[in-house]
Design a protein around this motif. Structure first.
Motif, mmCIF file in Angstrom:
data_model
loop_
_atom_site.group_PDB
_atom_site.id
_atom_site.type_symbol
_atom_site.label_atom_id
_atom_site.label_comp_id
_atom_site.label_asym_id
_atom_site.label_seq_id
_atom_site.Cartn_x
_atom_site.Cartn_y
_atom_site.Cartn_z
ATOM 1 N N MET A 233 18.156 3.383 -22.458
ATOM 2 C CA MET A 233 17.368 2.710 -21.445
ATOM 3 C C MET A 233 17.438 3.502 -20.140
ATOM 4 S SD MET A 233 17.758 -1.235 -20.399
ATOM 5 C CE MET A 233 16.749 -1.954 -19.194
ATOM 6 N N GLN A 234 16.301 3.761 -19.561
ATOM 7 C CA GLN A 234 16.209 4.528 -18.319
ATOM 8 C C GLN A 234 16.574 3.638 -17.139
ATOM 9 O OE1 GLN A 234 14.900 7.692 -17.622
ATOM 10 N NE2 GLN A 234 14.434 8.346 -19.687
ATOM 11 N N PRO A 235 17.353 4.158 -16.178
ATOM 12 C CA PRO A 235 17.635 3.358 -14.974
ATOM 13 C C PRO A 235 16.355 3.190 -14.158
ATOM 14 C CG PRO A 235 18.498 5.582 -14.734
ATOM 15 C CD PRO A 235 17.979 5.471 -16.150
ATOM 16 N N GLU A 236 16.255 2.054 -13.464
ATOM 17 C CA GLU A 236 15.097 1.823 -12.611
ATOM 18 C C GLU A 236 15.123 2.804 -11.453
ATOM 19 O OE1 GLU A 236 13.974 -2.033 -11.283
ATOM 20 O OE2 GLU A 236 14.800 -2.971 -13.076
ATOM 21 N N PRO A 237 13.956 3.334 -11.098
ATOM 22 C CA PRO A 237 13.924 4.236 -9.934
ATOM 23 C C PRO A 237 14.282 3.468 -8.667
ATOM 24 C CG PRO A 237 11.698 3.777 -10.718
ATOM 25 C CD PRO A 237 12.650 3.131 -11.690
ATOM 26 N N ALA A 238 14.920 4.185 -7.763
ATOM 27 C CA ALA A 238 15.288 3.568 -6.483
ATOM 28 C C ALA A 238 14.025 3.208 -5.717
ATOM 29 C CB ALA A 238 16.137 4.531 -5.660
ATOM 30 N N PRO A 239 14.034 2.083 -5.000
ATOM 31 C CA PRO A 239 12.848 1.726 -4.218
ATOM 32 C C PRO A 239 12.582 2.775 -3.141
ATOM 33 C CG PRO A 239 14.680 0.230 -3.760
ATOM 34 C CD PRO A 239 15.133 1.157 -4.845
ATOM 35 N N VAL A 240 11.305 2.956 -2.859
ATOM 36 C CA VAL A 240 10.909 3.912 -1.815
ATOM 37 C C VAL A 240 11.287 3.317 -0.470
ATOM 38 C CG1 VAL A 240 8.953 5.064 -0.716
ATOM 39 C CG2 VAL A 240 9.018 4.798 -3.206
ATOM 40 N N ARG A 241 11.949 4.117 0.346
ATOM 41 C CA ARG A 241 12.301 3.695 1.702
ATOM 42 C C ARG A 241 11.593 4.644 2.660
ATOM 43 N NH1 ARG A 241 15.724 0.284 4.461
ATOM 44 N NH2 ARG A 241 16.811 1.185 6.217
ATOM 45 N N PHE A 242 10.660 4.107 3.399
ATOM 46 C CA PHE A 242 9.859 4.934 4.298
ATOM 47 C C PHE A 242 10.612 5.191 5.600
ATOM 48 C CE2 PHE A 242 6.830 2.815 1.535
ATOM 49 C CZ PHE A 242 6.032 3.874 1.148
ATOM 50 N N ASP A 243 10.387 6.375 6.170
ATOM 51 C CA ASP A 243 10.986 6.722 7.467
ATOM 52 C C ASP A 243 10.220 6.082 8.614
ATOM 53 O OD1 ASP A 243 12.887 8.323 6.224
ATOM 54 O OD2 ASP A 243 11.665 10.136 6.414
ATOM 55 N N THR A 244 9.014 5.609 8.310
ATOM 56 C CA THR A 244 8.163 4.997 9.329
ATOM 57 C C THR A 244 7.912 3.544 8.972
ATOM 58 O OG1 THR A 244 6.185 5.721 8.155
ATOM 59 C CG2 THR A 244 7.009 7.164 9.922
ATOM 60 N N PHE B 273 -3.268 1.684 3.021
ATOM 61 C CA PHE B 273 -2.025 2.193 3.595
ATOM 62 C C PHE B 273 -1.091 2.628 2.473
ATOM 63 C CE2 PHE B 273 -2.992 -0.884 7.162
ATOM 64 C CZ PHE B 273 -3.323 0.106 8.073
ATOM 65 N N ARG B 274 -0.310 3.657 2.736
ATOM 66 C CA ARG B 274 0.623 4.145 1.732
ATOM 67 C C ARG B 274 1.947 3.383 1.765
ATOM 68 N NH1 ARG B 274 4.594 7.516 3.534
ATOM 69 N NH2 ARG B 274 4.524 8.005 5.726
ATOM 70 N N GLN B 275 2.099 2.490 2.703
ATOM 71 C CA GLN B 275 3.337 1.734 2.848
ATOM 72 C C GLN B 275 3.016 0.303 3.249
ATOM 73 O OE1 GLN B 275 4.310 4.416 6.354
ATOM 74 N NE2 GLN B 275 5.537 2.625 6.840
ATOM 75 N N VAL C 33 -1.995 -12.047 21.964
ATOM 76 C CA VAL C 33 -1.757 -12.953 20.843
ATOM 77 C C VAL C 33 -1.311 -12.160 19.615
ATOM 78 C CG1 VAL C 33 -3.251 -14.808 21.640
ATOM 79 C CG2 VAL C 33 -4.198 -13.000 20.196
ATOM 80 N N GLY C 34 -1.399 -10.840 19.709
ATOM 81 C CA GLY C 34 -0.919 -9.996 18.624
ATOM 82 C C GLY C 34 -0.890 -8.547 19.032
ATOM 83 N N LEU C 35 -0.017 -7.806 18.363
ATOM 84 C CA LEU C 35 0.024 -6.360 18.529
ATOM 85 C C LEU C 35 0.480 -5.738 17.224
ATOM 86 C CD1 LEU C 35 3.130 -5.064 18.890
ATOM 87 C CD2 LEU C 35 2.957 -6.166 21.075
ATOM 88 N N ALA C 36 0.079 -4.502 17.013
ATOM 89 C CA ALA C 36 0.544 -3.730 15.866
ATOM 90 C C ALA C 36 1.140 -2.445 16.410
ATOM 91 C CB ALA C 36 -0.589 -3.430 14.901
ATOM 92 N N VAL C 37 2.157 -1.966 15.731
ATOM 93 C CA VAL C 37 2.840 -0.764 16.170
ATOM 94 C C VAL C 37 3.221 0.059 14.947
ATOM 95 C CG1 VAL C 37 5.103 -1.897 16.258
ATOM 96 C CG2 VAL C 37 4.664 0.092 17.707
ATOM 97 N N TYR C 38 3.212 1.384 15.131
ATOM 98 C CA TYR C 38 3.577 2.314 14.065
ATOM 99 C C TYR C 38 4.512 3.355 14.646
ATOM 100 C CZ TYR C 38 3.297 6.218 10.823
ATOM 101 O OH TYR C 38 3.620 7.235 9.977
ATOM 102 N N GLY C 39 5.495 3.748 13.868
ATOM 103 C CA GLY C 39 6.377 4.813 14.299
ATOM 104 C C GLY C 39 7.608 4.883 13.439
ATOM 105 N N PRO C 40 8.593 5.663 13.897
ATOM 106 C CA PRO C 40 9.852 5.749 13.165
ATOM 107 C C PRO C 40 10.441 4.346 12.975
ATOM 108 C CG PRO C 40 9.780 7.391 14.908
ATOM 109 C CD PRO C 40 8.589 6.492 15.101
ATOM 110 N N ARG C 41 10.971 4.099 11.792
ATOM 111 C CA ARG C 41 11.464 2.761 11.439
ATOM 112 C C ARG C 41 12.409 2.199 12.488
ATOM 113 N NH1 ARG C 41 13.433 3.823 6.547
ATOM 114 N NH2 ARG C 41 15.549 4.099 7.298
#
Length: 143
Positions: A1-12, A62-64, A121-129
């Motif tokens: 049985m193959q181990p499950e791949p580690a979840p992707v952890r994004f830097d952003t 979005f990729r994430q 009433v809202g904002l969105a932000v993107y950047g390093p985690r």
């Protein structure tokens, strides 16, 4: 049985912060508006187009994940200040936008108000985690 791949952890991180007193339908609309510009301004957040097993093609997304948080008016103001001071890509949705019906009027409504007086009433932000985490300090995950 193959181990499950580690979840992707994004830097952003892509995060949306909504004011906790807006109606459910408004939350969905605000979120859609806030993230809509990220793909054109930040092409690195977009993945490749989708295709199903029948060969039908679909738009890229979005990729994430987009994480959605909520907080009160004061927290929104503080998060906005933090995002600007860190020079992170940020989008805003103000209460005035509920009364407009098109992009031109939306931009005019935001332009008419100084930064410190925006009724957010809202904002969105993107950047390093870590930087986005600091911007959103004190916010709760939306439920």
């Amino acid at each position: 049985m193959q181990p499950e791949p580690a979840p992707v952890r994004f830097d952003t991180k892509i995060a949306v912060l909504l004011r906790d007193d807006v109606l459910p339908w408004q939350r969905l609309n605000i979120t859609a508006f806030l993230v809509s510009g990220m793909g054109t301004a930040l092409p690195e957040v977009i993945g490749k187009p989708y295709e199903d097993a029948s060969g039908v093609e679909y738009l890229s997304m979005f990729r994430q994940p987009v994480l959605v948080f909520q907080g009160d008016k004061e927290l929104l103001r503080l998060a906005h200040d933090r995002a600007l001071s860190r020079d992170l890509p940020t989008s805003v949705f103000t209460s005035e936008l509920f009364a407009t019906a098109n992009d031109r009027d939306n931009r005019s409504a935001v332009r008419a108000v100084p930064t410190e007086k925006l009724d957010l009433v809202g904002l969105a932000v993107y950047g390093p985690r870590n930087a986005v985490d600091r911007v959103l300090k004190g916010a709760d995950m939306h439920h």
